[in-house]
Design a protein around this motif. Structure first.
Motif, PDB file in Angstrom:
ATOM      1  N   ARG A  88       0.856  -1.574  -0.569  1.00  0.00           N
ATOM      2  CA  ARG A  88      -0.085   0.027  -0.079  1.00  0.00           C
ATOM      3  C   ARG A  88       0.949   1.644   0.255  1.00  0.00           C
ATOM      4  O   ARG A  88       1.043   2.419  -0.692  1.00  0.00           O
ATOM      5  N   LYS A  89       1.794   1.299   0.995  1.00  0.00           N
ATOM      6  CA  LYS A  89       3.117   2.563   0.564  1.00  0.00           C
ATOM      7  C   LYS A  89       3.414   2.677  -0.169  1.00  0.00           C
ATOM      8  O   LYS A  89       3.714   4.187  -1.010  1.00  0.00           O
ATOM      9  N   ILE A  90       3.622   2.026  -1.168  1.00  0.00           N
ATOM     10  CA  ILE A  90       4.232   2.152  -2.481  1.00  0.00           C
ATOM     11  C   ILE A  90       3.823   2.409  -3.552  1.00  0.00           C
ATOM     12  O   ILE A  90       3.940   3.092  -4.474  1.00  0.00           O
ATOM     13  N   ALA A  91       2.291   2.463  -3.439  1.00  0.00           N
ATOM     14  CA  ALA A  91       1.375   2.235  -4.583  1.00  0.00           C
ATOM     15  C   ALA A  91       1.083   3.893  -3.744  1.00  0.00           C
ATOM     16  O   ALA A  91       1.061   4.476  -5.245  1.00  0.00           O
ATOM     17  N   ILE A  92       1.432   4.369  -2.693  1.00  0.00           N
ATOM     18  CA  ILE A  92       1.245   5.786  -2.941  1.00  0.00           C
ATOM     19  C   ILE A  92       1.880   6.542  -3.175  1.00  0.00           C
ATOM     20  O   ILE A  92       2.088   7.668  -3.771  1.00  0.00           O
ATOM     21  N   LEU A  93       3.099   6.079  -2.357  1.00  0.00           N
ATOM     22  CA  LEU A  93       4.483   6.627  -2.959  1.00  0.00           C
ATOM     23  C   LEU A  93       4.502   7.566  -5.259  1.00  0.00           C
ATOM     24  O   LEU A  93       4.806   8.142  -5.264  1.00  0.00           O
ATOM     25  N   THR A  94       4.171   6.057  -5.065  1.00  0.00           N
ATOM     26  CA  THR A  94       4.365   5.440  -6.842  1.00  0.00           C
ATOM     27  C   THR A  94       2.605   6.721  -7.222  1.00  0.00           C
ATOM     28  O   THR A  94       3.058   7.672  -8.489  1.00  0.00           O
ATOM     29  N   SER A  95       1.756   6.138  -6.783  1.00  0.00           N
ATOM     30  CA  SER A  95       0.890   7.642  -7.406  1.00  0.00           C
ATOM     31  C   SER A  95       1.228   8.932  -7.594  1.00  0.00           C
ATOM     32  O   SER A  95       1.067  10.562  -8.841  1.00  0.00           O
ATOM     33  N   LEU A  96       2.230   9.418  -5.452  1.00  0.00           N
ATOM     34  CA  LEU A  96       1.965  11.020  -5.994  1.00  0.00           C
ATOM     35  C   LEU A  96       3.586  11.386  -6.631  1.00  0.00           C
ATOM     36  O   LEU A  96       3.431  12.322  -7.040  1.00  0.00           O
ATOM     37  N   ASP A 145      -2.709  -3.640  -8.064  1.00  0.00           N
ATOM     38  CA  ASP A 145      -1.966  -4.344  -9.185  1.00  0.00           C
ATOM     39  C   ASP A 145      -0.856  -4.270  -8.978  1.00  0.00           C
ATOM     40  O   ASP A 145       0.323  -5.231 -10.376  1.00  0.00           O
ATOM     41  N   ILE A 146       0.166  -4.606  -7.951  1.00  0.00           N
ATOM     42  CA  ILE A 146       1.714  -4.937  -7.414  1.00  0.00           C
ATOM     43  C   ILE A 146       2.063  -6.260  -6.874  1.00  0.00           C
ATOM     44  O   ILE A 146       0.748  -6.675  -6.261  1.00  0.00           O
ATOM     45  N   HIS A 147       2.501  -6.795  -7.857  1.00  0.00           N
ATOM     46  CA  HIS A 147       3.454  -8.651  -7.421  1.00  0.00           C
ATOM     47  C   HIS A 147       3.922  -7.898  -6.365  1.00  0.00           C
ATOM     48  O   HIS A 147       5.079  -7.594  -6.130  1.00  0.00           O
ATOM     49  N   LEU A 158      -3.003   4.357 -13.631  1.00  0.00           N
ATOM     50  CA  LEU A 158      -1.496   4.074 -13.496  1.00  0.00           C
ATOM     51  C   LEU A 158      -1.691   2.145 -14.639  1.00  0.00           C
ATOM     52  O   LEU A 158      -1.509   1.593 -13.055  1.00  0.00           O
ATOM     53  N   HIS A 159      -1.294   2.342 -15.577  1.00  0.00           N
ATOM     54  CA  HIS A 159      -1.223   0.858 -15.902  1.00  0.00           C
ATOM     55  C   HIS A 159      -0.048   0.455 -15.598  1.00  0.00           C
ATOM     56  O   HIS A 159       0.955   0.887 -16.499  1.00  0.00           O
ATOM     57  N   LEU A 160       0.415  -0.114 -14.916  1.00  0.00           N
ATOM     58  CA  LEU A 160       1.912  -1.254 -14.270  1.00  0.00           C
ATOM     59  C   LEU A 160       2.304  -1.518 -15.095  1.00  0.00           C
ATOM     60  O   LEU A 160       1.256  -2.955 -16.309  1.00  0.00           O
ATOM     61  N   VAL A 161       3.356  -2.229 -15.820  1.00  0.00           N
ATOM     62  CA  VAL A 161       4.110  -2.758 -16.640  1.00  0.00           C
ATOM     63  C   VAL A 161       4.177  -4.410 -15.776  1.00  0.00           C
ATOM     64  O   VAL A 161       3.989  -4.794 -14.811  1.00  0.00           O
ATOM     65  N   GLU A 162       3.111  -5.405 -17.223  1.00  0.00           N
ATOM     66  CA  GLU A 162       2.955  -6.691 -16.433  1.00  0.00           C
ATOM     67  C   GLU A 162       4.397  -7.729 -15.613  1.00  0.00           C
ATOM     68  O   GLU A 162       5.259  -7.314 -16.016  1.00  0.00           O
TER      69      GLU A 162
END
Lengths: 401, 401
Positions: free
Chosen positions: A199-207, A217-219, A329-333
């Motif tokens: 959840r935390k890396i999702a927040i940082l990446t979104s920002l 979506d994050i493995h 944001l669509h992440l690479v598979e």
């Protein structure tokens, strides 16, 4: 004077009240006016505690009070936090929260609502506890293209991995010790399975990239399969094993991953031990910067929450812009994620490993018999999985950072 | 679109133009509008360089142009930078600067002027190059009483000390190497005598405590007296030697000091090597946080300058508050500064050392003959100097952090 309400009088909530009381003078100076807690919302009563006179059980009291300009949400979980925060913003009150689930899931929507109502929705404490990372990403690292964010984002698992490393203890022993010390919960899945870091890396990446990264979506891999033997190999290679959340920009798009990874001893994250967290950000102009501190705990987390409240007092009547938009944001598979891998396999399969992975250097660790290790060249997860399936005697693999 | 002018087309100035060009899209998104360089002030011409068409030699042209809202000052030195910046603020233009001499000497005055004119005076790049530390101190660490700030604030000397440590080289050799690599200047006094670090800790301390710390008041020692032998003792004690700028709050008041200090291998600053800088801040609620990154260099410094410009675009028409007031902060006198000391003395004086300093542990370093080392209990500099003067055979002392 600004009146605020605190939703939830648990660890962080009581910390917020304590910080506002203890540091009242400094905070008043920095905010430009005094900040007073008028209400604390909690289902419980606290007879004998001075907080009791501020306790309310009905959220509507807080919503209806025009004196309340800022609401601190430190209940955790999606509901009722989401409903409460949304209502607060809708009636024109700013919100400061430490709630990573809420921010990861509804951050973009709540930011848009705050913008529309010309109030603020801030969440410094949702990542890295007391470490300033959200505000620096929003307001300091604004001249750079962010190439990579990699962090030790969960203190519990970092404590456990540090113990496994330094004491040579096994996973179950360190989990029990972490639970006894109150670092890990009875049901430790959120930490040890990597969900919290995710959840935390999702927040940082979104920002950083200005679009919504869905954490689903994050493995995500946790640390439950990491063993003493893995650490013996790490030691032999002069490396460490850390649970990392990472996202990086490459030609094909944006990659994100949460997994235990081997890192070299000269990596800035290598010496981040125990319950400490750290976030490394790579910008195309500024290079590497790292933010380090206590990633959890009552007062560090409360400190971050209160810093948001101070910012909201200073920005009363103005919305602090972020670039986080609701577009997905669509992440690479995951199978296209490129990495080197550390592989353990049973003795006798060295030739096959060489045939599959090329000119690898075989590594033996002290006290480990019957198997060997090696590090692959960079390749995609898909390629690796394909080759791995042909390697009889394969035991385990760890990402290399 | 916002038009800006850049004063000085040296290393940082050309970096600012480069960052604004390369990252134009991201910067526009983060600032909310495009940022264009309309003028570059320099005494020189740059025939053939696309910048030539923007070059002006007369500052008045920039001051008189109402289209210019923001001025970037990256000339360095006190004059004419001070006069130029003051005039800019007086006519209602915001300023972003990387000039630590200017900020250390005139920061409070220029901030007050910016406040009065409802514009901004920002200086993220003046400390720690690309590392976000000024904005976090101003806007993130606002809930805490700051107990201590300690930093590796000068990349040149950190590079030199790292080389002395890892290569066992002597001071003159590493200075020459640093000069050959362009890390140290031909006249390296500002770096090696600690003057640069001194100005930076003065700025950070002023911002943290809200009063003017005059850098002339800070006792400052450089690294010129540090030898290979000192590093041999450090190794024997599993410690490092770093040039630290530090200020801390104690009962008697605020202490500040710049000096080479021994630090333990588990200290967060221990593994900050080469040209990297790092600043450790201790808050009474949040505990230790550390900010790490490249402390100098064209693009990292330019990145910090541009992040200030972005902030100024976002805050057009509002002054970003700081607590740095012009009142002088009186530091506690150097002789009252409390520390442990590492001492080297000639063999045969051990009994006298014990008589003076109590139950000390004698330490011998590999390859060092004819002398010994020991670490004192915490004592004031005054007490230490008094005892030291009685120790015949005293060779050298280093502060312990």
């Amino acid at each position: 004077m600004v009146n605020i309400a605190v939703l939830g009088y648990g660890t962080v909530g009581s910390g917020v009240v304590e910080v506002l009381t203890t540091n009242r003078e400094t905070i008043t100076k920095r905010a430009g006016e005094a900040i007073d807690v008028k209400y604390v919302l909690d289902l419980r009563d606290f007879p004998g505690d001075p907080i009791q006179e501020k306790i309310v059980h009905d959220y509507q009291v807080i919503l209806d009070d025009p004196e309340i300009k800022i609401i601190v949400e430190v209940m955790g979980g999606i509901e009722p936090a989401y409903t409460f925060v949304k209502k607060a913003l809708q009636v024109g009150k700013s919100v400061s929260t430490s709630n990573k689930e809420l921010v990861a899931k509804h951050g973009a929507e709540l930011l848009a609502l705050a913008n529309q109502k010309n109030v603020n929705f801030l969440f410094e404490a949702s990542v890295g506890g007391g470490i300033p990372i959200i505000r620096p990403l929003n307001q300091s690292l604004t001249a750079d293209e962010i190439d990579e964010i990699t962090g030790i984002l969960n203190g519990t698992t970092n404590y456990m991995l540090t113990k496994m490393d330094t004491a040579g203890a096994d996973y179950d022993t360190v989990l029990k010790e972490a639970q006894d010390r109150g670092y890990a919960e009875r049901h430790p899945e959120a930490d040890v399975e990597g969900y919290d870091a995710c959840r935390k890396i999702a927040i940082l990446t979104s920002l950083a990239y200005g679009m919504q990264v869905d954490y689903e979506d994050i493995h995500t891999e946790g640390i439950t399969h990491i063993t003493e033997t893995d650490f013996k190999y790490a030691k032999a290679m002069n490396m460490g094993i850390k649970l990392l959340g990472t996202s990086r920009r490459e030609e094909g798009g944006l990659f994100a991953l949460v997994a235990p990874m081997m890192i070299a001893h000269d990596h800035p994250l290598y010496s981040v031990n125990d319950v400490f967290n750290a976030i490394l950000v790579k910008g195309n102009a500024l290079g590497d910067v790292m933010f380090y501190g206590k990633g959890a705990g009552k007062l560090p987390t409360a400190s971050a929450v209160v810093s948001d409240v101070v910012d909201e007092v200073k920005h009363m009547g103005t919305h602090i812009m972020t670039i986080w938009q609701p577009q997905k944001l669509h992440l690479v598979e995951y199978t296209l994620y490129k990495s080197r891998f550390f592989v353990r396999a049973k003795n006798g399969t060295e030739d096959k490993a060489r045939a599959l992975f090329g000119d690898i250097a075989i590594c033996h660790a002290e006290g480990v018999d019957g198997e060997y290790g090696f590090v692959t060249e960079p390749m995609t997860v898909g390629d690796f999985e394909e080759k791995k399936s042909q390697l009889d005697g394969f035991i385990a693999r760890i990402f290399m950072n």
